[in-house]
Design an enzyme around this catalytic site. Structure first.
Site, PDB file in Angstrom:
ATOM      1  N   GLU A 143      35.184  75.950  43.150  1.00 36.91           N
ATOM      2  CA  GLU A 143      34.502  77.018  43.877  1.00 36.91           C
ATOM      3  C   GLU A 143      33.325  76.514  44.710  1.00 36.91           C
ATOM      4  OE1 GLU A 143      35.246  80.096  44.317  1.00 36.91           O
ATOM      5  OE2 GLU A 143      36.939  80.249  42.950  1.00 36.91           O
TER       6      GLU A 143
ATOM      7  N   GLU B 224      44.105  65.646  24.472  1.00 36.85           N
ATOM      8  CA  GLU B 224      42.685  65.688  24.124  1.00 36.85           C
ATOM      9  C   GLU B 224      42.303  64.611  23.109  1.00 36.85           C
ATOM     10  OE1 GLU B 224      41.558  68.606  20.611  1.00 36.85           O
ATOM     11  OE2 GLU B 224      42.339  69.725  22.311  1.00 36.85           O
TER      12      GLU B 224
END
Length: 298
Positions: free
Chosen positions: A83, A114
């Site tokens: 953004e 992960e």
């Protein structure tokens, strides 16, 4: 830290019988728990402010802001990073989001990603991490190997590092130079850290990137004066920004924007200082792009 001892893995008494209540009561329970999240973030505001100052110093010196996470945490970092270019007109590579498992993991679970220490290190190597960059490790549990290894590697290179987790004393917190630990308590659904913990992480990331952009002159008053008009909505927003900043009408704002190739900062200085586009841009360049400095010092 053992998983069963983590606050984020605890059982929440308020939702112990959530499977037996009405849909409305279900929503109330979740909403009541969500209300506690901003308070948890409020308690760590000094830590967030310290991180913003460090991030700004590094970025001002040519560094980047790098988010590193797995699962929800990684996706939140990517969301925040993505953004920044349209909102603040920065280059796409200034704020970077990395997720364990790569782009595929944005929409899919990648088994074991992960847990890969090598993945965290390699992802940072692949973007050419340097000592000028800031690495922000994001992990609700604070125990994610991908993130911990990435933070360790970053510190070895001399990077400034920030760790965001929701468990006090976690490995992410102790590995990073700066720890931001909003303690949100047990989740409504036990262990579902995409809920309160994820919300807390999103609020913190909002502050980190927004604080950086404000301190970098990307905001005048509360207006996003470097917004890029990539669609009709943002086209209109640019006009409104120039109107609100200067008090001119829509026609004057649009005329100024056209004259300066739709750069809000330049248009604002043009109107307020009665300058042509070239001179307004020159003065902004002389003051590092800060409208406030142009107005205050000239």
């Amino acid at each position: 830290m053992q998983l069963e001892k983590m606050i984020t893995e605890g059982s929440n008494a308020a939702s112990a019988e959530i499977d037996r209540v009405s849909t409305l009561e279900m929503c109330r329970i979740i909403n009541d728990e969500d209300k506690t999240v901003p308070l948890a973030v409020e308690r760590v505001l000094p830590d967030i402010a310290a991180a913003i100052d460090v991030i700004h110093a590094q970025v001002s010196g040519g560094g980047r802001l790098i988010y590193l996470g797995a699962g929800t945490s990684g996706r939140l970092g990517i969301l925040d990073a993505s953004e920044c270019p349209p909102t603040y007109g920065v280059k796409p590579g200034l704020v970077v989001g990395l997720i364990a498992g790569g782009e595929y993991a944005i929409q899919h679970a990648v088994e074991g990603a992960e847990d890969s220490r090598e993945g965290g290190i390699n992802d940072l190597k692949n973007i050419g991490l340097t000592a000028q960059d800031v690495v922000v490790g994001i992990a609700a549990s604070g125990r994610t190997p991908y993130v911990i290894a990435g933070l360790e590697y970053a510190r070895q290179l001399g990077c400034r590092t920030v760790g965001i987790s929701c468990n006090p004393g976690s490995a992410v917190s102790t590995t990073a130079e700066f720890a931001i630990t909003p303690v949100v308590g047990a989740e409504v659904v036990t262990g579902s850290s995409r809920m309160k913990a994820g919300t807390a992480q999103k609020l913190v990331l909002n502050m980190l990137s927004t604080g950086l952009m404000i301190k970098s002159g990307k905001v005048f008053g509360n207006l996003m004066v470097d917004v890029v008009a990539t669609n009709e909505k943002l086209h209109v927003r640019q006009v409104n920004i120039v109107k609100n900043a200067t008090g001119c009408n829509a026609e004057q704002a649009e005329a100024a924007l056209i004259a300066c190739e739709r750069n809000c900062k330049t248009a604002i200085v043009m109107v307020l200082k009665n300058l042509d586009a070239a001179e307004a841009k020159k003065r902004l360049d002389q003051h590092g792009g800060f409208i406030r400095q142009v107005l205050d010092k000239e």
